[in-house]
Design an enzyme around this catalytic site. Structure first.
Site, PDB file in Angstrom:
ATOM      1  CE1 TYR A 101     -64.613  15.303 -27.372  1.00  0.00           C
ATOM      2  CE2 TYR A 101     -64.773  12.528 -27.092  1.00  0.00           C
ATOM      3  CZ  TYR A 101     -64.232  13.577 -26.322  1.00  0.00           C
ATOM      4  OH  TYR A 101     -64.773  13.753 -25.058  1.00  0.00           O
ATOM      5  CD  GLU A 189     -62.433  15.588 -24.828  1.00  0.00           C
ATOM      6  OE1 GLU A 189     -63.194  15.412 -24.102  1.00  0.00           O
ATOM      7  OE2 GLU A 189     -61.767  16.677 -24.948  1.00  0.00           O
TER       8      GLU A 189
END
Ligand code: GDP
Ligand code: MN
Length: 388
Positions: A101, A189
């Site tokens: 992530y 993101e």
């Protein structure tokens, strides 16, 4: 404003972040052609502006173009969290060895951009954040200095990244930060940033949320907005200039002013229920605005009571009251509505509301108590926020 995955990834690619080869399609036939061009093994991905598409069945791998066409037919038109899938992204399938992530977001508390990384990337990142927050490492970027390479290395070390990926990872971090800053994003993101079986880094998913207040500087991005891809309450809120955030509770709130809206949500919680939304209708009291706000609140099936909290300053209480009464002629609803009206011309306003048999409260505390009680009479446990 949220961008679709394919739009976000195209921006990332402009900043040197590696993304899979792929293209967007609106029909299964197009998907077949794209898959054929990409060599058959593809992933077909619903382009809807919500997270968790994978778990909702919106992300499917296909071994060849025929299978790609078949899964596309299943995904296109499907309902994912209230949004109809109109487009899919067809990407060359990645051989995933590991999912990382990586995200950049404005941290209001720290007054800067924070970059976060985790070795536990992928579809369960929310659970990781909730249950094992120590698995997410953060660095804070001084807005005057920008992102330093050593900070990217710190992130890499924090997630235990092998040194062979270090340079590539620093490039992805730097690219993500620049994409974030240049486009005035509120969030950028990559989840997952994949390490492939061939030991390459690849941004398999991408998400950018732009800061609406800066959209005037990005006309080209503002044009990417497609109203048909917004939920009804989002587009209605935007058309009326309301600040609206949907939440999980059951007490709907209509308030004039952001601070007052926060207070209203707090007091509902204090009385043992959860707010269904944040909604600031701003100044002005015209019936059409009140009606629009009511429609937005009532489009949420979880709402089982509504608290209208108006503090009249420039806004006049009698006008608001007329607006509420008039809009209730247009919108039929059984959901109990409690109004608290204070400030300029509130006496006249309360008379108008009483004349229309609307439930009023003399203070915000009383209004919250009545609204929570009304909600509880519908729901056994308003804390759960689930109305079935
Ligand atoms: P999200 O569920 O909306 O976040 O959609 P993602 O694009 O992140 O996809 C969800 C999950 O599907 C990822 O975490 C991966 O595990 C998997 N996935 C997506 N693309 C690929 C791919 O090309 N190859 C493989 N093997 N898995 C993929
Ligand atoms: Mn994802």
């Amino acid at each position: 404003m949220k961008l679709q995955e394919y739009q976000s990834k195209r921006i990332f690619a402009n900043y040197g972040i590696p993304i899979p080869a792929g293209d967007v399609a609106a029909t299964p036939e197009e998907v077949r052609r794209i898959a054929d061009r990409l060599g058959g093994r593809v992933v077909v991905k619903a382009q809807v502006l919500v997270g968790g598409r994978g778990k909702a069945g919106g992300i499917r791998l296909a071994a060849d173009e025929s299978q790609a066409e078949k899964v596309a037919a299943e995904i296109l038109g499907k309902d994912i969290k209230g949004l109809k899938v109109q487009k899919v992204l067809v990407d060359e399938a990645a051989d995933v060895a590991k999912e990382i992530y990586l995200g950049a977001v404005v941290d209001r508390g720290a007054q800067c951009v924070v970059m976060m990384a985790s070795a536990a990337g992928g579809v369960d990142i929310e659970e990781v954040a909730r249950e094992t927050p120590e698995k997410i490492v953060k660095i804070f970027v001084d807005p005057r200095m920008g992102l330093y390479t050593f900070q990217c290395r710190e992130l890499a070390a924090g997630i235990g990244l092998e040194s062979e990926f270090l340079n590539a990872f620093v490039a992805v971090c730097t690219g993500l930060y620049r994409a974030f800053m240049d486009n005035d994003a509120a969030l950028a993101e990559i989840n997952p940033l994949v390490i492939t079986a061939d030991n390459e880094l690849l941004a398999v998913d991408g998400k950018i949320v732009l800061d609406d207040n800066a959209l005037f500087r990005h006309r080209d991005l503002a044009e990417l907005r497609d109203p048909s891809e917004e939920t009804i309450h989002e587009s209605e809120a935007r058309r009326n200039g309301f600040s609206y955030v949907r939440l999980d509770g059951c007490v709907g709130c209509m308030v004039n002013g952001a601070g007052l809206a926060m207070e209203t949500m707090d007091i509902i919680k204090l009385h043992g229920a959860e707010p269904a939304n944040f909604l600031d209708i701003g100044g002005g009291a015209r019936a059409d605005r009140v009606a629009a706000a009511l429609r937005i609140i009532l489009s949420d099936v979880n709402v089982c009571a509504i608290l209208i909290n108006i503090f009249g300053g420039i806004t006049r209480g009698d006008e608001v009251a007329r607006g509420i009464v008039q809009s209730l002629h247009e919108i039929q609803t059984d959901v109990p509505i409690i109004v608290r009206l204070a400030g300029t011309n509130s006496e006249e306003g309360l008379e108008i509301l009483a004349g229309a048999n609307l439930l009023t409260a003399s203070s915000l505390v009383e209004a919250a108590r009545l609204a929570v009680k009304a909600a509880q009479s519908v729901l056994p446990d308003p804390q759960s926020g689930q109305a079935g």
